[in-house]
Design an enzyme around this catalytic site. Structure first.
Site, PDB file in Angstrom:
ATOM      1  CE  LYS A   1      -2.340  -0.940   3.573  1.00 38.97           C
ATOM      2  NZ  LYS A   1      -1.280  -2.640   3.932  1.00 38.97           N
TER       3      LYS A   1
ATOM      4  NE  ARG B   1      -4.764  -1.184   9.989  1.00 38.10           N
ATOM      5  CZ  ARG B   1      -3.173  -0.825   9.812  1.00 38.10           C
ATOM      6  NH1 ARG B   1      -3.222   0.241   9.107  1.00 38.10           N
ATOM      7  NH2 ARG B   1      -2.473  -1.822   9.107  1.00 38.10           N
TER       8      ARG B   1
ATOM      9  NE  ARG C   1       7.486  -2.448   6.183  1.00 35.15           N
ATOM     10  CZ  ARG C   1       6.561  -1.898   6.063  1.00 35.15           C
ATOM     11  NH1 ARG C   1       5.730  -1.964   5.567  1.00 35.15           N
ATOM     12  NH2 ARG C   1       5.927  -2.257   7.386  1.00 35.15           N
TER      13      ARG C   1
ATOM     14  NE  ARG D   1       6.318  -0.527   9.834  1.00 34.32           N
ATOM     15  CZ  ARG D   1       5.241  -0.464  10.055  1.00 34.32           C
ATOM     16  NH1 ARG D   1       4.723   0.094   7.995  1.00 34.32           N
ATOM     17  NH2 ARG D   1       4.117  -1.244  10.414  1.00 34.32           N
TER      18      ARG D   1
ATOM     19  NE  ARG E   1       2.809  -4.797  11.267  1.00 40.03           N
ATOM     20  CZ  ARG E   1       3.179  -5.279  10.678  1.00 40.03           C
ATOM     21  NH1 ARG E   1       4.530  -4.829  11.178  1.00 40.03           N
ATOM     22  NH2 ARG E   1       3.016  -3.890   8.939  1.00 40.03           N
TER      23      ARG E   1
END
Ligand code: AP5
Length: 222
Positions: free
Chosen positions: A13, A88, A127, A160, A171
């Site tokens: 996203k 969400r 990431r 992160r 998550r």
């Protein structure tokens, strides 16, 4: 336009939003980035969100809705936005519909990225993000030209804390339980477009643009 990017954590996203928002000339509003900004500044909102984010749980609806609607009402959004990570939950979606309805506006389209759970975990664990401009990179899929340095602004890259395998798995579970019902919610409104998020970054972007121009054409015919 008001466009929502929907999809599991790590679906791409943020990656797509950076390009799409520039291309369309509309503001990229990412609830996760807003929370992280508040967390870095140690604002009361950031400190309240901290424990939820560390666990990979959703921050309570009232706090999240207040923060995002405040941003959407700001002059820089100018009654348009590319929403990433919000809504969400059904509660958030209804609050957004209500707030936009008060301005005679509505969500125009929801682009839903589809990526398998295995790929999502692989993407999140590799990431890296620029601490200055938030551009995402990946150890294998999208490495920066110079290790640890952003190609665009030369900012330092970081990982992160919620991208560990355990938190990422939580998550994903939270997405399945609390966010995936939005797929039916927006499908029933005739606003959902599914995009294959497992293609290359460029191909995903092209599919999104093609879907948006199809919608524009259909509207101009009506
Ligand atoms: P948030 O920051 O929104 O995280 P998320 O939804 O989990 O999304 P991500 O940022 O992890 O993934 P992405 O889809 O943007 O993927 P990306 O483009 O980076 O939320 C964090 C936390 O804040 C939540 O857990 C919650 O606590 C709180 N929160 C936020 N919003 C909330 C809300 N509305 N309500 C309540 N709480 C909220 O890509 C991932 C990786 O894959 C990158 O390395 C990238 O380079 C790579 N990649 C991307 N696309 C491709 C591709 N096509 N091929 C190969 N690799 C790719």
């Amino acid at each position: 336009m008001y466009i929502v990017l929907l999809g599991p954590p790590g679906a791409g996203k943020g990656t797509q939003a950076l390009t799409l928002s520039k291309r369309l000339g509309i503001m990229h509003v990412a609830s996760g980035d807003l929370f992280r900004h508040n967390l870095n500044k140690e604002t009361p909102l950031g400190l309240e969100a901290k424990t939820y984010m560390e666990r990979g749980d959703l921050v309570p609806n009232d706090l999240t809705v207040r923060m995002v609607l405040h941003k959407l009402k700001s002059p820089e959004c100018n009654h348009e936005a590319l929403l990433d990570g919000f809504p969400r939950t059904i509660h958030q979606a209804k609050s957004l519909d209500e707030a936009l309805g008060q301005e005679n506006k509505a969500i125009d389209v929801v682009l839903c990225l589809q990526v398998s759970s295995e790929k999502v975990i692989q993407r999140l664990s590799g990431r890296w993000i620029c601490q200055d401009c938030q551009s995402p990179y990946h150890t294998f899929n999208a490495p920066p030209i110079s290790q640890g340095i952003c190609n665009h602004c030369k900012g330092a890259l970081y990982q992160r804390p919620d991208d560990t395998e355990t938190t990422a798995a939580n998550r994903l579970g939270v997405y399945m339980k609390q966010t995936s019902p939005l797929i039916d919610y927006y499908n029933n409104q005739g606003k959902l477009i599914e995009i294959n998020g497992e293609q290359t970054v460029d191909q995903v972007g092209q599919d999104m643009l093609a879907s948006l121009s199809r919608i524009e054409k259909e509207r101009s015919v009506r």
